[in-house]
Design an enzyme around this catalytic site. Structure first.
Site, PDB file in Angstrom:
ATOM      1  N   GLU A   1       0.780  -1.238   0.000  1.00 32.29           N
ATOM      2  CA  GLU A   1       0.000   0.000   0.000  1.00 32.29           C
ATOM      3  C   GLU A   1       0.817   1.297   0.000  1.00 32.29           C
ATOM      4  O   GLU A   1       0.810   2.043   0.981  1.00 32.29           O
ATOM      5  CB  GLU A   1      -0.947   0.020   1.204  1.00 32.29           C
TER       6      GLU A   1
ATOM      7  N   GLU B   1      -5.144  -8.873   1.386  1.00 31.69           N
ATOM      8  CA  GLU B   1      -5.844  -8.514   2.627  1.00 31.69           C
ATOM      9  C   GLU B   1      -7.317  -8.319   2.346  1.00 31.69           C
ATOM     10  O   GLU B   1      -7.687  -7.685   1.359  1.00 31.69           O
ATOM     11  CB  GLU B   1      -5.329  -7.187   3.219  1.00 31.69           C
TER      12      GLU B   1
HETATM   13  C1  GCO Z   1      -3.461  -1.330   5.667  1.00 32.65           C
HETATM   14  C2  GCO Z   1      -2.520  -2.373   6.026  1.00 32.65           C
HETATM   15  C3  GCO Z   1      -2.932  -3.168   7.211  1.00 32.65           C
HETATM   16  C4  GCO Z   1      -4.122  -2.684   7.985  1.00 32.65           C
HETATM   17  C5  GCO Z   1      -5.422  -3.203   7.417  1.00 32.65           C
HETATM   18  C6  GCO Z   1      -6.657  -2.709   8.138  1.00 32.65           C
HETATM   19  O1  GCO Z   1      -4.140  -1.513   4.709  1.00 32.65           O
HETATM   20  O2  GCO Z   1      -3.570  -0.334   6.361  1.00 32.65           O
HETATM   21  O3  GCO Z   1      -2.042  -3.138   4.994  1.00 32.65           O
HETATM   22  O4  GCO Z   1      -1.773  -3.021   7.918  1.00 32.65           O
HETATM   23  O5  GCO Z   1      -4.033  -3.052   9.297  1.00 32.65           O
HETATM   24  O6  GCO Z   1      -5.549  -2.831   6.102  1.00 32.65           O
HETATM   25  O7  GCO Z   1      -6.762  -1.335   8.037  1.00 32.65           O
END
Ligand code: GCO
Length: 450
Positions: A163, A355
């Site tokens: 990200e 994710e």
């Molecule tokens: C993000 C990260 C994760 C977060 C998840 C929930 O996207 O911020 O990859 O570390 O914890 O997405 O917000």
């Protein structure tokens, strides 16, 4: 039909969110240590000093994963644990930790998926200008080469960046994540270019030093869901999804087109091209490396319809009372249909969800269990949508639930619980949530029981 036979089912975490041991065994300081210890930056003043103590409890956590049928574990490496100053001297104790973790996973029959950068940037490099420094891609390349040499004999799946939208956008454009800066486009656009160049150099280093490894990249973005099945609404959603607005740091195409297609999106170049560092065109060749996976973290989307305006699209608000997760993100399962569809159509690269999951107000009940029907329902709906995309031709290779266990949710501290496993931060006791048992059955059936 359904998911392919070798579909990768797993769960994910990230170093600063779970490891703790922030000052142990020679680990250097990261910008998240500094930020979380700055009063007023993080909810409740929470820090990742201890987090889930995964640094000491990884063996117990790996045994739990095995019990829960989790055969693939995505975790990240803390750069300052390996190189406390970001460059130069190597901290052998940091390498030893990841070796212990990897060996334990393999003993338990769990395949490691290593994310090379999930935001814990060395403070020492921040002091040298971070990603704005033209040397920053090389710093990252050296760190990745160290990872490839140290772990590449046993780790065969790598993700370069997690990200960039967040660590550059939230960290340097909006100032709500570490290091908490509000910099102008003239600084942050060059940063984005250097991150992309670092990605390209990292892929090249991995190809050379860990031959045969599968390499991916994991940006994020909110899929645009067409308001109807009409061609006009579908095209409106596609245009909005890949557009570059003034809020460029959140864009998908700015962060993905150079890596996957070898060019910045035209709309982005028109608006921001003047800030790109000199010679950026030459770097595109480095940035554009063949990838084994194009990955995305997807939690929610929003609805878009065709409109008679300059953009050709407009957002459709969610109806009153539409379901939301505890973190206030709308439950929008079609994001896992339209996102993969549009992304695969554009990038034509095997696709991974790295994710997906939800935060709930989870607690241990009187019966000693954690009942989280909302999470089960959320994952069920999203996986059905993803399966539909796979059945319609998206080359969907896998799915990682976020997260294996409750953990440090960045600026929200410990206020959000995304885990399949509940963590009591006072005692570090793990309690398996109902959704984890349900997910186990889903994985065992390869998604057939959905
Ligand atoms: C993000 C990260 C994760 C977060 C998840 C929930 O996207 O911020 O990859 O570390 O914890 O997405 O917000």
């Amino acid at each position: 039909m359904g998911f392919r036979e070798d579909f990768i089912w797993g769960a994910a975490t990230a170093s600063y969110q779970v490891e703790g041991a922030a000052r142990e065994d020679g680990r250097g300081e990261s910008i998240w240590d500094r930020f979380s210890h700055t009063p007023g930056k993080v909810f409740h003043g929470d820090t990742g000093d201890v987090a889930c103590d995964h640094y000491h409890r990884f063996a117990e956590d790996a045994a739990l994963m095995r019990e829960l049928g989790i055969r693939n574990y995505r975790f990240s490496v803390a750069w300052p644990r390996l190189m406390p100053e970001g460059t130069g001297a190597v901290n052998q104790k940091g390498i030893d930790f990841y070796n212990r973790l990897i060996d334990t996973l393999l003993e338990q029959g769990i395949t490691p998926f290593m994310t090379l950068f999930h935001w814990d940037y060395p403070s020492a490099l921040q002091a040298r200008g971070a990603w704005e420094n033209p040397d920053s891609p090389k710093w990252f390349e050296d760190y990745v080469a160290l990872c490839a040499r140290s772990f590449g004999d046993r780790v065969h799946n790598f993700l370069t960046f997690n990200e960039p939208q967040c660590f550059i956008g939230l960290g340097y454009v909006k100032g709500i994540h570490a290091p908490g800066l509000l910099l102008p486009d003239s600084s942050t656009i060059p940063m984005s270019h250097h991150v992309l160049k670092a990605h390209g150099l990292a892929v090249k280093a991995l190809r050379e030093l860990a031959p045969g490894a599968c390499v991916g990249y994991a940006p994020c973005g909110e899929p645009c869901i067409p308001a109807s099945d009409s061609e006009a609404d579908i095209e409106a959603a596609r245009r909005s999804y890949f557009g570059v607005t003034d809020d460029w740091s959140w864009s998908i195409s700015w962060w993905s087109d150079p890596a996957l297609l070898g060019a910045y999106p035209e709309q982005g170049l028109q608006k921001f091209g003047r800030y790109l560092p000199r010679g950026w065109e030459r770097d595109l060749e480095i940035i554009h490396q063949p990838l084994d996976y194009y990955a995305q973290n997807i939690y929610n989307g929003h609805v878009v319809r065709a409109a008679d305006n300059a953009d050709g699209w407009e957002n459709v608000p969610f109806p009153a009372g539409a379901p939301k997760t505890a973190i206030q993100w709308f439950v929008s399962p079609d994001a896992l249909y339209w996102g993969p569809k549009f992304l695969y159509e554009r990038y034509k690269t095997p696709f991974l969800i790295t994710e997906n999951g939800m935060s709930c107000h989870d607690a241990v009940s009187l019966d000693g269990k954690v009942h989280d029907p909302n999470r089960e329902d959320y994952m069920h709906r999203y996986l059905l949508a993803y399966r539909r995309a796979a059945e319609e031709g998206v080359d969907a290779r896998g799915y990682f639930a976020w997260s294996l266990m409750d953990n440090y949710e960045w600026a929200s501290g410990y206020n959000e619980r995304f885990g399949l496993v509940h963590v009591d931060y006072q005692t570090q006791k793990r309690t398996v949530k109902d959704s984890a048992y349900w997910y186990k059955r889903v994985m065992e059936s390869n998604g057939v029981i959905l």
